[in-house]
Design a protein around this motif. Structure first.
Motif, short mmCIF file in Angstrom:
data_model
loop_
_atom_site.label_atom_id
_atom_site.label_comp_id
_atom_site.label_asym_id
_atom_site.label_seq_id
_atom_site.Cartn_x
_atom_site.Cartn_y
_atom_site.Cartn_z
N ALA B 205 66.91 -19.71 -76.04
CA ALA B 205 67.69 -20.61 -77.43
C ALA B 205 69.00 -21.66 -77.19
O ALA B 205 70.06 -20.91 -75.95
N ALA B 206 69.61 -21.94 -77.22
CA ALA B 206 70.39 -23.19 -76.39
C ALA B 206 71.22 -23.98 -77.49
O ALA B 206 70.60 -23.88 -78.75
N ALA B 207 72.97 -23.54 -77.23
CA ALA B 207 73.38 -23.93 -77.91
C ALA B 207 74.82 -24.34 -77.44
O ALA B 207 75.17 -23.31 -76.74
N GLN B 208 75.77 -25.72 -77.79
CA GLN B 208 76.68 -25.45 -76.65
C GLN B 208 77.84 -24.73 -76.68
O GLN B 208 78.40 -23.79 -76.29
N ASP B 209 78.08 -23.40 -77.99
CA ASP B 209 78.89 -22.88 -78.37
C ASP B 209 78.65 -21.60 -78.81
O ASP B 209 77.69 -21.31 -79.28
N ILE B 210 79.49 -20.35 -78.01
CA ILE B 210 78.22 -19.47 -78.16
C ILE B 210 78.67 -18.44 -79.48
O ILE B 210 77.44 -17.58 -79.52
N LEU B 228 63.90 -14.16 -75.42
CA LEU B 228 65.01 -14.77 -75.54
C LEU B 228 65.53 -15.14 -74.53
O LEU B 228 66.57 -13.80 -73.40
N ILE B 229 66.28 -16.19 -74.26
CA ILE B 229 67.32 -16.41 -72.65
C ILE B 229 67.99 -17.39 -72.96
O ILE B 229 67.93 -17.77 -73.78
N LEU B 230 69.75 -16.83 -73.30
CA LEU B 230 70.54 -17.80 -73.31
C LEU B 230 70.96 -19.15 -72.80
O LEU B 230 71.53 -18.92 -71.42
N ASP B 231 71.04 -20.35 -73.24
CA ASP B 231 71.05 -21.05 -72.59
C ASP B 231 72.56 -22.01 -73.38
O ASP B 231 72.82 -22.50 -74.82
N THR B 232 73.50 -22.46 -72.72
CA THR B 232 74.84 -23.30 -73.21
C THR B 232 75.04 -24.97 -73.33
O THR B 232 76.27 -25.38 -73.19
N GLY B 233 74.23 -25.19 -72.23
CA GLY B 233 74.21 -26.06 -72.24
C GLY B 233 74.55 -26.76 -70.96
O GLY B 233 75.09 -26.32 -70.17
N ASP B 243 81.47 -19.75 -69.43
CA ASP B 243 80.37 -18.69 -70.70
C ASP B 243 79.41 -18.37 -70.02
O ASP B 243 79.27 -16.78 -71.05
N LEU B 244 78.77 -18.24 -68.85
CA LEU B 244 78.07 -16.98 -68.17
C LEU B 244 78.87 -15.96 -68.81
O LEU B 244 78.87 -14.21 -68.83
N THR B 245 80.57 -15.82 -67.76
CA THR B 245 81.43 -14.52 -68.11
C THR B 245 81.54 -13.61 -69.51
O THR B 245 81.36 -13.02 -69.48
N GLN B 246 81.84 -15.12 -70.73
CA GLN B 246 81.74 -14.80 -71.98
C GLN B 246 80.33 -13.98 -72.46
O GLN B 246 80.77 -12.76 -73.42
N LEU B 247 79.44 -14.92 -72.22
CA LEU B 247 78.30 -14.05 -72.39
C LEU B 247 77.99 -12.72 -72.09
O LEU B 247 77.54 -11.61 -73.03
N ARG B 248 78.65 -12.21 -70.45
CA ARG B 248 78.45 -10.45 -70.51
C ARG B 248 79.16 -9.55 -70.78
O ARG B 248 78.53 -9.03 -71.19
N ARG B 249 80.21 -10.27 -70.70
CA ARG B 249 81.37 -9.45 -72.12
C ARG B 249 80.91 -9.85 -73.42
O ARG B 249 80.95 -8.12 -73.20
N TYR B 261 71.77 -11.13 -73.92
CA TYR B 261 70.14 -11.82 -73.27
C TYR B 261 70.28 -11.49 -72.78
O TYR B 261 71.95 -12.45 -72.02
N PRO B 262 68.72 -12.17 -70.83
CA PRO B 262 69.76 -12.99 -70.09
C PRO B 262 70.11 -14.52 -70.61
O PRO B 262 69.53 -15.32 -70.34
N SER B 263 71.02 -15.11 -69.16
CA SER B 263 70.94 -16.43 -69.92
C SER B 263 70.83 -17.40 -68.48
O SER B 263 69.96 -17.42 -67.09
N LEU B 264 70.77 -18.56 -68.87
CA LEU B 264 70.22 -19.72 -67.77
C LEU B 264 71.01 -20.38 -68.05
O LEU B 264 71.86 -21.05 -68.37
N ALA B 265 71.24 -21.59 -66.51
CA ALA B 265 71.67 -21.96 -66.63
C ALA B 265 71.04 -23.31 -65.61
O ALA B 265 70.32 -22.95 -64.34
N ILE B 266 71.41 -24.66 -65.46
CA ILE B 266 70.26 -25.21 -65.21
C ILE B 266 71.28 -26.95 -64.53
O ILE B 266 72.58 -27.00 -64.93
N VAL B 267 71.47 -26.47 -63.12
CA VAL B 267 72.29 -27.40 -62.25
C VAL B 267 71.69 -29.11 -62.30
O VAL B 267 70.33 -29.38 -62.01
#
Lengths: 311, 443
Positions: B205-210, B228-233, B243-249, B261-267
């Motif tokens: 699931a992807a959105a720029q804003d949490i 689900l896996i989360l992506d903030t773009g 974002d990753l810190t905020q999702l974990r918190r 949910y676990p998160s995803l980061a694309i480099v």
């Protein structure tokens, strides 16, 4: 329904300190370097103030290094045989903001330079380059107790960072640093309690906590990096929660640890990336000063720091 | 935040009926808080209380399985913000993006390289985890490349496409391997949820804003999608770390299920050093999946080693069985080197002994997993412990000579050790790197 951000509020702040004294401050440095002062965990810019960037110091020696692998020495070439030419190269060509000079030549096994020679070397270096200095001993405690006071005096009023003080050998160095207006590096063996204890012992001698930088003793990537990583995180959490005795900036000897690993000798890129990832991972856990060796690694890490802070 | 025993007690009937087997409702509540008993033990609990308690018993970050039956791994299920509190559980998956507009031969070459990215380090196998196929051209090509990848690797796959029909076709072909679908947005989520539901697939699931992301996952949950896996773009590194810190918190500190949910980061970097720095940053700071493109083994090894470091149990250093290890074709004349049973110490010595090509014995002394100097300082690596290990492995039956080689850093042990063991001590190099030269000059 709005998602409420989870924000940490911190009572404490990391102490800020300046390395190098310019003319107005009674020294002769052309630039000065400011580190520390954070009111937030590393890189969480939205949560608190992070006034200063992590800074990279190039490591140079007062004597040609013996045990550096080829991929590292070839990056410098002949200047390694002349500490002053080496320093020039770092400052003029590689744009070093500050230098970390290791007085290896004073070690009984590596030249056994006497205090007078060591002092002359520092004086000459201060004339040759105008960036601030970090001065590190040879690693032989009893010898360092002789040469570091001489170096400290030779650099009087230049506001250097000098180290390393350890739990059972700090008094001589603290006295010198106090007398000559420098800052001190307090080294602890990957142990948060000893780091705290040593900071207290040093401040009890009259050198304020604001003049201490902690060397948490790091391991390179794959060689115990995670121990220092977690000690630094714990110390930062304690400091931000209000423990002033742990609120010191960190110095990490990244180059020294990286270039003795097997990976650093397994090819140019492998060595360079090993130093890079060791450095950036420690930035993530709170490193303020990174002492590095390979110019290519320094360039990449400097670029990364820019990308983090030029948002 | 987890409910306390007292919080739970307030939700119970408070009748002390003893049907659960405990004397009081309070005692039962305490057991529930410890997760020692199941809610079902109480026959009179209200449906509402049951839902609350069941929810509370779920892990704050949902474990999500990627991959099919042959090769799969778990993501998520993390419980802490900092690794000194407790081990980070499920190492971040490292995946590689393959672009479908490249020629088949090029893609085959990439897959071949990815399949070979395996490294042994400190006795552990470091492996990459995922191949992500990215659509850049037509639906037919995407399907073709998906098949090419599926036929040439056993790794779990991820399908990246903004084209619903193409995604559906590829998902159907890959279904048994349970590909991860990328990605649901606020505009397409009902269509993409239908695909995920039809083939029982996990979904990003992807959105720029949490906040928007939380709305999206709730929408997907309502459609029955829970893996689900989360992506903030795409963002700069610092914002991504935030974002990753905020999702974990959100998940751990606020029990926010919508973001648990676990998160995803694309480099997205072309320089391998820059790519590695960014990937390492996300691995240290909570990403469940990190996608890169670089295939150089020196780059991948550095990222995987960082992952190994970060995910090591801080309470339990990696250690090996303390015993005598023969290296190469040893004889009764082979030298005996002494080290600790800290994996890093042992494997560093081992690789140097192997490099020397001189058959030797390595005695790994039980130091409870401490390294040479730490163990020496803690008095776990001294004349007594070494002598005990020598006796235990019956060294006198194994070699005929009377020499021991100890690490240079503990040269100070020599006297005591000679006295206690009756062996002659030779001080070895301080750094393992000096072992090959040392062994060659030994005689």
């Amino acid at each position: 329904m709005e998602t409420q951000l989870v924000l940490e509020k911190w009572a404490g702040v990391i102490s800020a300190l300046t390395i190098g004294a310019n003319k107005e401050d009674g020294g002769s440095r052309a630039n000065i370097v400011r580190i520390g002062g954070q009111g937030s965990l590393p890189l969480l810019f939205k949560e608190g103030s992070i006034p200063n960037r992590p800074v990279i110091a190039f490591e140079i020696w007062d004597t040609p290094p013996q045990d550096w692998p080829d991929d590292l020495t070839s990056a410098y070439g002949k200047v390694l045989n002349d500490p002053f030419a080496w320093a020039d190269k770092c400052v003029n060509e590689l744009k070093a903001q500050l230098l970390c000079v290791r007085m290896q030549g004073a070690h009984p096994d590596f030249g056994n330079k006497d205090p007078g020679e060591a002092a002359n070397f520092i004086s000459a270096l201060l004339t040759r380059v105008k960036v601030p200095l970090i001065i590190i001993g040879s690693g032989d405690d009893s010898k360092d107790n002789l040469i570091l006071p001489a170096c400290s005096e030779a650099a009087k009023n230049e506001r250097c960072l000098i180290g390393c003080a350890v739990q059972d050998n700090y008094k001589t160095l603290v006295a010198s640093v106090l007398a000559d207006g420098h800052h001190i590096i307090a080294e602890s063996p990957i142990d948060i309690n000893i780091a705290k204890q040593l900071n207290i012992l040093i401040s009890d001698m009259g050198l304020s906590l604001e003049r201490i930088v902690i060397n948490p003793t790091i391991g390179a990537l794959g060689y115990g990096l995670e121990y220092a990583y977690s000690i630094m995180e714990r110390a930062r959490l304690a400091a931000l929660s209000g423990d002033k005795t742990l609120a010191s900036p960190f110095i990490c000897f990244v180059g020294q640890e990286t270039w003795r690993t097997k990976e650093a000798k397994a090819g140019y890129e492998q060595g360079v990336i090993w130093e890079i990832i060791t450095a950036t991972s420690l930035i993530q856990s709170g490193a303020d000063l990174l002492v590095m060796r390979h110019p290519a690694a320094v360039e990449k890490v400097a670029g990364y720091i820019d990308s983090l802070f030029n948002k | 935040m987890a409910l306390s025993g007292l919080d739970i007690y307030k939700l119970l009937p408070k009748t002390n009926c003893r049907k659960c087997g405990l004397a009081t409702c309070l005692a039962f509540a305490m057991q529930l808080a410890k997760k020692a008993l199941a809610v079902e033990k109480c026959p009179f609990i209200s449906a509402e209380a049951k839902t609350i308690l069941e929810e509370q018993a779920l892990p704050p970050i949902k474990p999500v399985i990627l991959g099919g039956d042959n090769l799969k791994f778990e993501l998520g299920n993390e419980t802490v913000m900092f690794r000194h509190e407790e081990k980070f559980r499920n190492p971040a998956a490292l995946g590689f993006i393959i672009e479908d507009n490249l020629a088949d031969s090029k893609i085959r070459g990439q897959i071949e390289k990815i399949n070979q990215l395996k490294f042994e380090r400190v006795g552990q196998l470091l492996e990459v985890n995922l191949i992500a196929i990215k659509q850049n051209t037509g639906a037919d090509r995407f399907l073709e490349v998906s098949e090419l990848v599926l036929n040439n690797t056993v790794l779990p796959v991820m399908l990246i496409s903004g084209d619903i029909d193409a995604l559906k076709q590829a998902a159907a072909v890959a279904a048994v391997r349970r590909p991860l679908l990328y990605c649901a947005t606020k505009d397409n989520f009902s269509q993409i949820a239908a695909i995920a539901k039809e083939f029982q697939l996990p979904l990003v699931a992807a959105a720029q804003d949490i906040d928007e992301l939380a709305h999206l996952t709730k929408g997907l949950n309502a459609l029955g999608i829970r893996d689900l896996i989360l992506d903030t773009g795409e963002k700069n590194v610092a914002d991504k770390i935030w974002d990753l810190t905020q999702l974990r918190r959100q998940a751990l500190k606020k029990s926010n299920r919508a973001l648990g949910y676990p998160s995803l980061a694309i480099v997205d970097k072309t320089d391998p050093y820059e790519e590695a720095m960014e990937a390492a940053a996300y691995i240290a700071k909570y990403a469940g999946i990190v996608l890169i493109k670089g295939l150089e083994s020196w780059e991948v090894l550095s990222i995987l080693t960082l992952r190994q470091n970060i995910y090591t149990d801080p309470q339990k250093p990696l250690q090996i069985e303390p015993k005598l290890y023969p290296v190469g074709k040893t004889t009764k004349e082979s030298p005996v080197l002494i080290t600790t049973n800290f994996s890093l110490s042992y494997y560093t010595v081992l690789s140097e002994v192997e490099a020397s090509k001189i058959p030797s014995y390595i005695l790994s002394v039980d130091t409870e997993g401490m390294s040479v100097l730490t163990a020496w300082a803690a008095e776990k690596f001294n004349a007594e412990s070494i002598t005990k290990s020598l006796d235990k492995c019956a060294i006198r039956d194994v070699v005929v000579h009377k020499n021991l080689i100890i690490p240079g850093y503990v040269a100070i042990l020599s006297g005591d050790l000679e006295e206690q063991s009756g062996y002659k001590v030779i001080v070895g190099p301080k750094e393992a790197a000096g072992i090959p030269v040392f062994l060659k000059n030994l005689n």
